[in-house]
Design an enzyme around this catalytic site. Sequence first.
Site, PDB file in Angstrom:
ATOM      1  N   SER B 135      -6.548  -0.253   4.476  1.00 42.91           N
ATOM      2  CA  SER B 135      -5.152  -0.156   4.093  1.00 42.91           C
ATOM      3  C   SER B 135      -4.323  -0.046   5.357  1.00 42.91           C
ATOM      4  O   SER B 135      -4.659   0.708   6.256  1.00 42.91           O
ATOM      5  CB  SER B 135      -4.978   1.078   3.226  1.00 42.91           C
ATOM      6  OG  SER B 135      -3.626   1.251   2.914  1.00 42.91           O
ATOM      7  N   HIS B 149       2.343  -5.049   5.173  1.00 39.06           N
ATOM      8  CA  HIS B 149       1.381  -4.171   4.511  1.00 39.06           C
ATOM      9  C   HIS B 149       0.215  -5.018   4.036  1.00 39.06           C
ATOM     10  O   HIS B 149       0.404  -6.128   3.527  1.00 39.06           O
ATOM     11  CB  HIS B 149       2.037  -3.501   3.297  1.00 39.06           C
ATOM     12  CG  HIS B 149       1.042  -2.960   2.306  1.00 39.06           C
ATOM     13  ND1 HIS B 149       0.793  -3.550   1.089  1.00 39.06           N
ATOM     14  CD2 HIS B 149       0.219  -1.883   2.389  1.00 39.06           C
ATOM     15  CE1 HIS B 149      -0.136  -2.844   0.448  1.00 39.06           C
ATOM     16  NE2 HIS B 149      -0.508  -1.847   1.211  1.00 39.06           N
ATOM     17  N   TYR B 152      -7.187  -4.094   1.171  1.00 37.54           N
ATOM     18  CA  TYR B 152      -8.266  -4.737   0.413  1.00 37.54           C
ATOM     19  C   TYR B 152      -9.302  -3.685   0.050  1.00 37.54           C
ATOM     20  O   TYR B 152      -9.631  -2.841   0.867  1.00 37.54           O
ATOM     21  CB  TYR B 152      -8.859  -5.927   1.196  1.00 37.54           C
ATOM     22  CG  TYR B 152      -7.830  -7.030   1.267  1.00 37.54           C
ATOM     23  CD1 TYR B 152      -7.632  -7.873   0.179  1.00 37.54           C
ATOM     24  CD2 TYR B 152      -6.970  -7.146   2.365  1.00 37.54           C
ATOM     25  CE1 TYR B 152      -6.628  -8.830   0.182  1.00 37.54           C
ATOM     26  CE2 TYR B 152      -5.966  -8.102   2.378  1.00 37.54           C
ATOM     27  CZ  TYR B 152      -5.800  -8.934   1.284  1.00 37.54           C
ATOM     28  OH  TYR B 152      -4.796  -9.864   1.270  1.00 37.54           O
ATOM     29  N   ARG B 153      -9.723  -3.718  -1.215  1.00 41.37           N
ATOM     30  CA  ARG B 153     -10.581  -2.637  -1.703  1.00 41.37           C
ATOM     31  C   ARG B 153     -11.628  -3.159  -2.696  1.00 41.37           C
ATOM     32  O   ARG B 153     -11.415  -4.168  -3.378  1.00 41.37           O
ATOM     33  CB  ARG B 153      -9.730  -1.549  -2.357  1.00 41.37           C
ATOM     34  CG  ARG B 153      -8.782  -2.056  -3.400  1.00 41.37           C
ATOM     35  CD  ARG B 153      -7.711  -1.021  -3.790  1.00 41.37           C
ATOM     36  NE  ARG B 153      -6.860  -1.579  -4.837  1.00 41.37           N
ATOM     37  CZ  ARG B 153      -5.763  -2.289  -4.610  1.00 41.37           C
ATOM     38  NH1 ARG B 153      -5.354  -2.497  -3.382  1.00 41.37           N
ATOM     39  NH2 ARG B 153      -5.063  -2.797  -5.610  1.00 41.37           N
ATOM     40  N   GLY B 305      -6.231  14.599  -3.915  1.00 41.01           N
ATOM     41  CA  GLY B 305      -6.680  15.334  -2.746  1.00 41.01           C
ATOM     42  C   GLY B 305      -7.269  14.453  -1.668  1.00 41.01           C
ATOM     43  O   GLY B 305      -8.163  14.865  -0.941  1.00 41.01           O
ATOM     44  N   GLY B 306      -6.803  13.231  -1.582  1.00 38.97           N
ATOM     45  CA  GLY B 306      -7.192  12.381  -0.451  1.00 38.97           C
ATOM     46  C   GLY B 306      -6.621  12.953   0.839  1.00 38.97           C
ATOM     47  O   GLY B 306      -5.877  13.935   0.821  1.00 38.97           O
ATOM     48  N   ILE B 308      -4.115  13.492   3.278  1.00 32.11           N
ATOM     49  CA  ILE B 308      -2.661  13.313   3.181  1.00 32.11           C
ATOM     50  C   ILE B 308      -2.098  12.510   4.348  1.00 32.11           C
ATOM     51  O   ILE B 308      -1.305  11.590   4.150  1.00 32.11           O
ATOM     52  CB  ILE B 308      -1.968  14.691   3.113  1.00 32.11           C
ATOM     53  CG1 ILE B 308      -2.341  15.393   1.810  1.00 32.11           C
ATOM     54  CG2 ILE B 308      -0.445  14.541   3.210  1.00 32.11           C
ATOM     55  CD1 ILE B 308      -2.093  14.593   0.575  1.00 32.11           C
ATOM     56  N   GLU B 309      -2.486  12.846   5.557  1.00 36.56           N
ATOM     57  CA  GLU B 309      -1.921  12.169   6.715  1.00 36.56           C
ATOM     58  C   GLU B 309      -2.281  10.679   6.723  1.00 36.56           C
ATOM     59  O   GLU B 309      -1.503   9.855   7.195  1.00 36.56           O
ATOM     60  CB  GLU B 309      -2.341  12.842   8.016  1.00 36.56           C
ATOM     61  CG  GLU B 309      -1.691  14.204   8.241  1.00 36.56           C
ATOM     62  CD  GLU B 309      -0.152  14.138   8.325  1.00 36.56           C
ATOM     63  OE1 GLU B 309       0.399  13.116   8.739  1.00 36.56           O
ATOM     64  OE2 GLU B 309       0.491  15.140   7.953  1.00 36.56           O
ATOM     65  N   SER B 310      -3.462  10.346   6.212  1.00 35.66           N
ATOM     66  CA  SER B 310      -3.847   8.935   6.145  1.00 35.66           C
ATOM     67  C   SER B 310      -3.050   8.211   5.064  1.00 35.66           C
ATOM     68  O   SER B 310      -2.644   7.064   5.242  1.00 35.66           O
ATOM     69  CB  SER B 310      -5.342   8.796   5.843  1.00 35.66           C
ATOM     70  OG  SER B 310      -6.093   9.412   6.857  1.00 35.66           O
TER      71      SER B 310
END
Lengths: 347, 347
Positions: B135, B149, B152-153, B305-306, B308-310
């Site tokens: 991302s 932007h 790909y996932r 809860g991933g 946050i900064e990323s």
Amino acid sequence: LMIPSAISIEKETPETHRPSTFLRESDDVLTTLSSSSSSVRARFEKMIRDAQDTVCEAIEAVDGGAHFKEDVWSRPGGGGGISRVLQDGAVWEKAGVNVSVVYGVMPPEAYRAAKASADDQIKPGPVPFFAAGISSVLHPKNPFAPTLHFNYRYFETDAPKDAPGAPRQWWFGGGTDLTPAYIFEEDVKHFHLAQKSTCDKFDPTFYARFKKWCDDYFYIKHRGERRGLGGIFFDDLNDYDQEMLLSFATECANSVVPAYIPIIQKRKDMPFTDQHKAWQQLRRGRYVEFNLVYDRGTTFGLKTGGRIESILVSLPLTARWEYDHQPEEGSEEWKLLDACINPREWI
Amino acid sequence: LMIPSAISIEKETPETHRPSTFLRESDDVLTTLSSSSSSVRARFEKMIRDAQDTVCEAIEAVDGGAHFKEDVWSRPGGGGGISRVLQDGAVWEKAGVNVSVVYGVMPPEAYRAAKASADDQIKPGPVPFFAAGISSVLHPKNPFAPTLHFNYRYFETDAPKDAPGAPRQWWFGGGTDLTPAYIFEEDVKHFHLAQKSTCDKFDPTFYARFKKWCDDYFYIKHRGERRGLGGIFFDDLNDYDQEMLLSFATECANSVVPAYIPIIQKRKDMPFTDQHKAWQQLRRGRYVEFNLVYDRGTTFGLKTGGRIESILVSLPLTARWEYDHQPEEGSEEWKLLDACINPREWI
């Protein structure tokens, strides 16, 4: 405001003049049973419009430079609003003070009292509601001068015609809270004392309860921090005398100027560095995060087709996001962050 | 990414070195039935890590000034990620390129295939899943240089052990889209042509379909405008050969540099005024609105809860909100806004 997202309201029409009231004619009548001469709807509308005038006058007087720009609108089915925005003033970067009156219809599933009291057989139809409120966010330029937010609102449903015995529902909500980028203990104390003394006139439990509610509400969950240093917040309040709560909301709105303006007077001309400004801008970024992700008024407004420019006037003129910014332990920035993570008692 | 908000993932631990893989040992094995020598999981992870290297090298080469700062982390149950952020460069204000690998468990209600194929009697338990993605958001300084932007996932569930016959599910998602503040027809055309030529290698229907999907997805509903000028977007894609889709996603990621960098080369040094900069900042405000209110990856990340900064590295360094800003009809700003309101065909 416990309004489901299923409802939507009609598109607004710009108006060239402020009407004397946004109430439907059928609403603006004398009531026989209420303790005062006119309906709570009518008195609440008058209160928020007076408060809008008072706050805007105080802001303009202190700012010295800019004036509020006013937008008035109405909606076909009744209701409307007045947005006042002062932008790029001498003291405030962006100051918005809005009042609005909304008539809408909510789906029966949202009408909780009817569900609780009626049999499962009785399915009421859509329930008409009335909502009015004042909402304001004031973002100063000087990083030592705090942002203020306040919002007071009144909500009422009609008694559903096809669910016999289901009552008319009403409640009050609102609050006033302070969001500094730097802590001046005396300022925060002054602000909280003003909230407490307003609360204490009505109920000795209000301040402690609404202070905690405020800390809980303005929580940026993904950051584990609050937006600012709190104040008071309440919602769905209807388990007190209706006249008492109307007086309480009125007193809260009246205390905005004495709670906030003295702080601005002290801080608006303090010298500051680029670093102070950058930190203020980072905190403004947090303000944006809270408002767009969590604030019920904002997310509700965006989903139901409210007037976008009025809703988003709460966003600061400018904001900043730095990757993984960590204030140095013990610094003034760190102290503010610490108080946002661990809410304190200020009085 | 069709992941319900009920799931959550474990807290990340910072790592000092990049591991050769974030896959669990049990995953990183030869498969016998697949057409290639290693699993789709393993090949997708390799692809996104290679793409991260390639894009970051290209960005650093053009920027000339700043370098990416790297953060590596892992999660106790397997998975982890690499965030790379370049801030305050010569050309880019903020550029983030992240890869991540997530192992999680989703509630059975979210596992659609099991529900469809199994009797109501058979209630599968929680379903383990795997997700990996790259991302990136690249925000240049010059208001004539567009933001890019891409994402790909790949997503895969295990076959639920307690629902016999329920299959393993997998899908691909992603896209690349361009967000300029000013339109240069040749730039937008070049960008869309690059997307189309990538799509055309795989399926003649892809470009038209994914271009529309992109216009629909990056829609700021409360504004009635798109975030930018589109590109391609797809999600939940599994009704094609799995190997074909893996190649397609790989080709899409490989086309990022040739689709974007030539535009930046042309625009990065163009002279501009404060007015151009202010308009770019307003459009950055819209970017923030889309990402915080609508973007599924962002809202999903914030709720589960991933890191946050990323997640929030996608937000611009600075943004601006002016009350009721309306560009003058016919102006360059108005032309951009018009194209965001009424998406155009660029080729």
